[in-house]
Design a protein around this motif. Structure first.
Motif, mmCIF file in Angstrom:
data_model
loop_
_atom_site.group_PDB
_atom_site.id
_atom_site.type_symbol
_atom_site.label_atom_id
_atom_site.label_comp_id
_atom_site.label_asym_id
_atom_site.label_seq_id
_atom_site.Cartn_x
_atom_site.Cartn_y
_atom_site.Cartn_z
ATOM 1 N N SER A 289 0.853 -1.191 0.000
ATOM 2 C CA SER A 289 0.000 0.000 0.000
ATOM 3 C C SER A 289 0.882 1.230 0.000
ATOM 4 C CB SER A 289 -0.881 -0.020 1.258
ATOM 5 O OG SER A 289 -1.649 1.149 1.322
ATOM 6 N N ALA A 290 0.433 2.281 -0.681
ATOM 7 C CA ALA A 290 1.181 3.544 -0.667
ATOM 8 C C ALA A 290 0.187 4.682 -0.621
ATOM 9 C CB ALA A 290 2.079 3.648 -1.897
ATOM 10 N N VAL A 291 0.546 5.717 0.134
ATOM 11 C CA VAL A 291 -0.419 6.791 0.382
ATOM 12 C C VAL A 291 -0.354 7.877 -0.696
ATOM 13 C CG1 VAL A 291 -1.266 8.406 2.134
ATOM 14 C CG2 VAL A 291 -0.115 6.307 2.831
ATOM 15 N N GLY A 292 0.833 8.144 -1.229
ATOM 16 C CA GLY A 292 0.970 9.253 -2.172
ATOM 17 C C GLY A 292 0.751 8.820 -3.617
ATOM 18 N N THR A 293 0.214 9.722 -4.384
ATOM 19 C CA THR A 293 -0.045 9.399 -5.792
ATOM 20 C C THR A 293 1.270 9.174 -6.549
ATOM 21 O OG1 THR A 293 -1.297 10.083 -7.707
ATOM 22 C CG2 THR A 293 -0.247 11.847 -6.514
ATOM 23 N N SER A 294 2.275 10.017 -6.272
ATOM 24 C CA SER A 294 3.567 9.842 -6.945
ATOM 25 C C SER A 294 4.205 8.533 -6.521
ATOM 26 C CB SER A 294 4.555 10.947 -6.575
ATOM 27 O OG SER A 294 3.977 12.184 -6.630
ATOM 28 N N CYS A 295 4.067 8.202 -5.234
ATOM 29 C CA CYS A 295 4.691 6.972 -4.729
ATOM 30 C C CYS A 295 4.114 5.761 -5.455
ATOM 31 C CB CYS A 295 4.469 6.806 -3.233
ATOM 32 S SG CYS A 295 4.749 8.282 -2.264
ATOM 33 N N ARG A 296 2.790 5.773 -5.671
ATOM 34 C CA ARG A 296 2.187 4.613 -6.350
ATOM 35 C C ARG A 296 2.714 4.498 -7.784
ATOM 36 N NH1 ARG A 296 -1.986 6.590 -3.290
ATOM 37 N NH2 ARG A 296 -2.830 7.835 -4.994
ATOM 38 N N SER A 297 2.837 5.644 -8.476
ATOM 39 C CA SER A 297 3.376 5.605 -9.844
ATOM 40 C C SER A 297 4.810 5.099 -9.840
ATOM 41 C CB SER A 297 3.389 6.998 -10.475
ATOM 42 O OG SER A 297 2.122 7.548 -10.405
#
Ligand SMILES: Cc1cc2nc3c(=O)[nH]c(=O)nc-3n(C[C@H](O)[C@H](O)[C@H](O)COP(=O)(O)OP(=O)(O)OC[C@H]3O[C@@H](n4cnc5c(N)ncnc54)[C@H](O)[C@@H]3O)c2cc1C
Ligand code: SF4
Ligand code: SF4
Length: 1009
Positions: free
Chosen positions: A976-984
């Motif tokens: 799981s990742a909270v930030g949109t950039s982190c997920r990308s």
């Protein structure tokens, strides 16, 4: 003085590492963690042992002064000088060998001590001396300074653990310094061995007579290690010979260990290429006893008694640090264990293999001793000193804590007397200090508050130093006991030791470095301690008028000068500083950026008027007047590039002990810089992505289709400077509002939701999940008519538009909630935390309202795990109703928090914030969560999409995050990742689709919502 072109040309021929002679590199290496500043001649980064040797050999041939350097965390000025700096920290950092049987390690000079300890820990071993700076200090510097730390009464100093050293002498010749059996020395010993023998023979009596009564002494050279003699010993030094004879240092009469002479020689005797060190068994258990006292002096008076119990450390924590830690609401909970308002605490540590024995020992200290047994309790005790010191160090004022009498070590029987008298000295100079640290060894770090930008401050510097020296000598102590002499104390060496020992030291120096090329201007030929100051009476700073409010930092210049050079930003754990962690370049550390900005904005008399300084002035002119300066200004470009590689992750804001906020400085610099430089088209695309997404959304399918076409990407990417390997986020079909799914819900409270461009247009299932979760918890959501808080504008330095946008968002919130009572929630951390951080800086004239808004701005996860009016966490309103949540098999989940989540201080009420809140939510709905110990993901908003930043972005991802995610997938765990950039970034770096905690939570509660 500058480097001769012939020398540089020949060096380039024989050197494969980098050689940097430009103004920016010289500015970067003109400071360490001391109060001094000297511009070097240049900086070379040896890549191989041959490079290192070639540099010293050629320096000898051309008579070029050189200065070997590690992390530059020295506090006395010994890591700077008018010389060619040899930075061994970037490449010469090998751990050559660990021999667990022999308990030894062989290291290269650039290896960071904490890395050695991590490797040694696998064998249950560690390096005994433990300087507090271990996470960035290199072994070259640890040896160069004869470092030690809190456990010196157990392990002595670095000199006691230095078995063998491969060195390069000042004439370029190689030597190995180790144990020499006296009768075995050949008939023609080297000049250095002859000098050592002669010193032993001729100056032995003078050394005995004039060396301090404190064993914890690192002033000048270790001549006492040439003799089997000492007036005192560390209480628990466990070397067989010392135990048998009571002698310290542990030197047998018929041997000389030449390696020990390297310890504390500050690069003036030889350049260390490799060293073999002694390792000690790592204690299995520790326990702490905390005792309160009515004064620092009274606490110190008790130390000799406490040493009788054989503790492993006794550390002084003064009231000032406790009060500072208690005074910040965020830390109140952490220091809640301190009873009352003690004037001083002694933290007494026992270590060993049997916890029950340790507990008995701590109980004997005093009946009212507070006992910290668990790892968490012990961490909380130590955190008081850490937090207090951080706050002490980050006071935004010209009068700052100064390191110059911070390294005295006094025989412990007289430590209380010393404290009383130093307090009198300071009072006579109308100042005060924090006294803390290693009471067990008689070594107190005393940081006096002085304003070195004023004549009075500089005069007090000398006067306090001289008075403290006289006192220290009278009490039989040493002025330098782990931090070295540098410039701060070397001036006093001849006075401390007298002419005879001074002569002996000079003899040693001449034998090792006949042409005085190794770190000249230190030890016996050091300048007066009140010269070469980084600041000083003539120091002037000139800055532009900032858009952001810097009142909290003593102005923009104050914010830049906040960095005191301690170099914590060179560690390789945590968030700070990802670009340094990936590149190991000083210019990419927070300190490097702060130093360049300071060089740009200041006019110190101590900097040489060189081409570089002219370049600095010219860039300042550029920043003030649009057209004044040529664009190819080398230093200006270096400053721009150093800030360009700052990912604005705010790691420094949270982890730098001095609270340097480089992201804020970057925004401000960009804003000013682009008044006179043309921006890239791409900056507009990213800054205004919100309005552009709104315009494009109705044509989302078409936009998505065209961005998938090769020829479109082939056209668009170069125009905008986008990385070819990245894909911009795609428009998603918009989802209907979910309220209709809860026709029967009874709302018990209302909130305002700040939507953001990313989750609304590109990942609407997250926005939908947020609305679902809130609604299901009985929270009525009022949606703001504006998207985002302006983060994308701020991060590209469009500060005026960002300010106008902030005004609009602020007004819209006030319109929805005129009384200012409703919580304001957000989904994307970078957007929501703008309300907590940048709104205060963008809207200073509305400060009270902005502070009130900041105090009620929460991420959705933070809000859901906080208690509502019924004193129960809101999420429990749903999970309580859900029968089968505990019976469901919990699935393992790895969580990557957003950098801005990690930068959040703890909440005053102790409720989880940041990534802990996201983890708490996931745990409450039944996941078994492990937070990934990663720093920044490397994407950092637009940064990773930009062509020239792509490689670095991926390197940062590979530091910790990607390998852990790959391993998680192999083990079948979800991510799981909270930030949109982190997920990308996770998707691009590992192919894994990490999901938002809210989406996972909704899924978990699927049957309910
Ligand atoms: C906040 C803070 C806390 C600290 N706490 C402690 C502490 O608890 N105990 C302690 O002892 N110190 C402490 N220090 C001081 C310092 O961090 C340590 O002494 C550390 O070991 C220095 O390592 P470095 O890599 O930064 O060395 P540098 O500062 O780069 O160099 C130190 C000296 O070693 C010489 N040197 C470096 N490499 C070589 C080489 N290859 N050959 C020969 N000479 C070389 C340099 O010329 C210089 O004179 C602290 C500093 C700070 C800022
Ligand atoms: S930026 Fe902070 S951590 Fe880095 S050197 Fe400066 S004060 Fe220290
Ligand atoms: S914001 Fe991040 S990348 Fe920039 S200096 Fe601070 S820690 Fe380094």
């Amino acid at each position: 003085m500058s480097l001769s072109p012939d020398f540089v040309a020949e060096l380039r021929k024989h050197f494969i590492g980098d050689i940097c002679l430009d103004a920016a590199s010289r500015a970067l290496y003109s400071t360490d963690a001391s109060i001094y500043q000297i511009e070097p001649l240049g900086v070379a980064f040896p890549k191989t042992q041959d490079d290192l040797h070639a540099a010293v050999e050629l320096a000898a041939k051309y008579r070029v002064p050189i200065l070997p350097r590690g992390a530059g965390s020295s506090l006395a000025g010994q890591a700077i000088g008018q010389a060619l700096i040899l930075d061994c920290s970037r490449w010469l950092d090998g751990l050559v060998d660990i021999d667990p049987e022999a308990r030894t390690a062989t290291v290269e000079p650039g290896l960071v001590l904490s890395r050695l300890n991590a490797a040694a820990a696998k064998h249950g071993l560690t390096f005994g001396p433990d300087p507090a700076s271990a996470e960035r200090a290199t072994l070259g510097g640890v040896i160069g300074n004869n470092a030690t730390g809190a456990h010196s009464i157990l392990y002595g100093m670095t000199a006691d653990h230095l078995l063998l050293a491969d060195v390069i002498l000042g004439d370029g010749s190689l030597a190995t310094w180790g144990v020499v059996e006296l009768p075995a020395i050949g008939s023609q010993p080297s000049a250095f061995v002859s000098a050592a023998l002669r010193i032993r023979e001729k100056y032995g009596e003078a050394i005995k007579k004039n060396y301090p009564q404190s064993w914890r002494n690192s002033a000048g050279y270790r001549l006492n290690y040439l003799l089997p003699w000492s007036p005192s010993a560390p209480p628990q030094w466990s070397d067989d010979w010392s135990l048998a004879t009571g002698h310290y240092p542990p030197v047998k009469p018929h041997i000389i260990n030449l390696a020990t002479l390297l310890a504390g020689s500050e690069g003036t005797l030889a350049v260390m290429r490799r060293a073999t060190l002694n390792l000690v068994p790592k204690p299995k258990h520790t326990i702490l006893g905390v005792l309160s006292y009515n004064s620092n002096a009274e606490a110190c008076d008790d130390v000799p008694r406490l040493l009788g119990f054989n503790p492993s450390a006794v550390e002084l924590v003064p009231q000032m640090l406790i009060r500072l830690a208690k005074g910040i609401p965020a830390y109140t909970a952490q220091v809640g264990w301190v009873r009352g308002d003690p004037v001083a605490l002694l933290v007494v540590e026992f270590s060993g293999d049997r916890p029950e024995v340790l507990k008995e020992a701590v109980k004997r200290l005093r009946s009212d001793a507070l006992i910290a047994e668990s790892v968490e309790e012990q961490a909380r005790v130590w955190s008081v000193r850490k937090v207090g010191l951080g706050i002490f160090d980050s006071q935004p004022a010209d009068a700052r804590p100064v390191a110059f009498i911070e390294d005295c070590a006094i025989p412990v029987e007289r430590l209380g007397e010393f404290v009383r008298e130093v307090e009198n000295i300071l009072a006579a100079h109308n100042t005060y200090a924090a006294f803390y640290a290693h009471a067990s060894a008689g070594c107190l770090h005393i940081r006096a508050i002085l304003d070195l930008k004023r004549g009075e401050g500089v005069r007090s510097l000398r006067s306090i130093a001289e008075a403290t020296l006289a006192l220290t000598l009278r009490l039989g102590g040493s002025m330098s006991s782990e931090h070295g002499d540098g410039i701060a104390r070397a001036e006093f060496l001849r006075q401390i030791y007298g002419p005879e020992v001074g002569e002996a030291m000079q003899l040693l120096k001449n034998a090792a470095d006949p042409h005085n090329l190794l770190n000249p201007g230190k030890m016996l030929d050091a300048p007066p301690m009140d010269t070469h100051l980084r600041y000083g009476e003539d120091y002037r700073a000139e800055v532009w008028a900032p858009v952001l409010d810097f009142a909290r930092n003593n102005g923009l210049a104050g914010a830049i000068q906040q960095c005191n050079g301690q170099g914590v930003c060179r560690k390789d754990t945590g968030v700070m500083c990802p670009s340094f962690q990936a590149t190991r370049e000083e210019g990419n550390s927070t300190r490097g950026r702060a130093n360049l900005l300071r060089a740009l904005t200041s006019f110190p008399v101590s900097l040489q008027v060189t081409k570089g300084s002219e370049a600095i002035s010219s860039l300042m002119r550029l920043l003030r007047r649009r057209d004044a300066v040529p664009r190819n200004d080398a230093l200006g470009e270096s400053v721009y590039h150093a800030l360009d590689l700052c990912l604005a992750c705010k790691g420094c804001k949270a982890e730098c002990p001095s609270g340097v906020d480089m992201a804020k400085l970057k925004y401000e610099f960009q804003h000013e810089y682009y008044k006179s430089h043309r921006r890239k088209l791409r900056d507009h695309l990213f800054a205004y992505i919100g309005p552009l997404a709104q315009l494009g959304a109705p044509f989302g399918k078409l936009v998505n289709w065209s961005m998938e076409q090769r020829f479109v990407r082939g056209l668009v990417n170069p125009i905008f400077g986008l990385a070819e390997k990245r894909e911009l986020p795609k428009f998603a079909p918009q989802l209907s509002m979910p309220a209709s799914r809860f026709p029967d819900i009874e709302y018990c409270e209302s909130v305002i939701l700040l939507r953001d461009t990313f989750t609304h247009f590109f990942e609407p299932e997250i926005e939908r999940a947020a609305l679902d979760m809130l609604t299901a918890c009985g929270v009525e959501v009022k949606v703001l008519p504006y998207f985002s808080a302006g983060r994308t504008l701020i991060s590209k330095g469009f500060l005026e538009p960002a300010r106008r946008h902030a005004e609009r968002v602020f007004d819209a919130i006030q319109k929805l909630d005129p009384e200012g009572k409703l919580p304001v929630l957000g989904i994307e951390p970078s957007e929501l935390y703008t309300l907590r951080d940048e709104f205060l800086d963008l809207l200073p004239e509305r400060r009270a309202d902005a502070e009130a808004l900041a105090s009620r701005a929460w991420l959705v996860e933070e809000y859901l795990v906080r208690p509502g009016a019924d004193n129960k966490s809101r999420i429990l309103r749903v999970t309580d109703k859900l029968q089968d949540i505990s019976s469901q098999n919990s699935s393992k989940l790895l969580l990557h928090g957003h950098c801005y989540q990690k930068a959040q201080p703890p909440a005053a009420d102790g409720c989880p914030v940041g990534q802990n809140a996201s983890a708490e939510l996931l745990r409450t709905v039944g996941y078994e969560v492990k937070i990934i110990p990663s720093g920044c993901c490397g994407m950092a908003g637009a940064f990773g999409y930009e062509d020239e930043h792509y490689e670095l972005s991926m390197q940062v991802g590979e530091l910790a995050l990607f390998p852990i995610v790959r391993e998680a997938m192999r083990s079948g765990n979800e991510v799981s990742a909270v930030g949109t950039s982190c997920r990308s970034q996770i998707a691009d770096g590992t192919g894994v689709a990490a999901r938002h905690p809210l989406v996972l939570s909704v899924q978990r509660l699927g049957s309910m919502v």
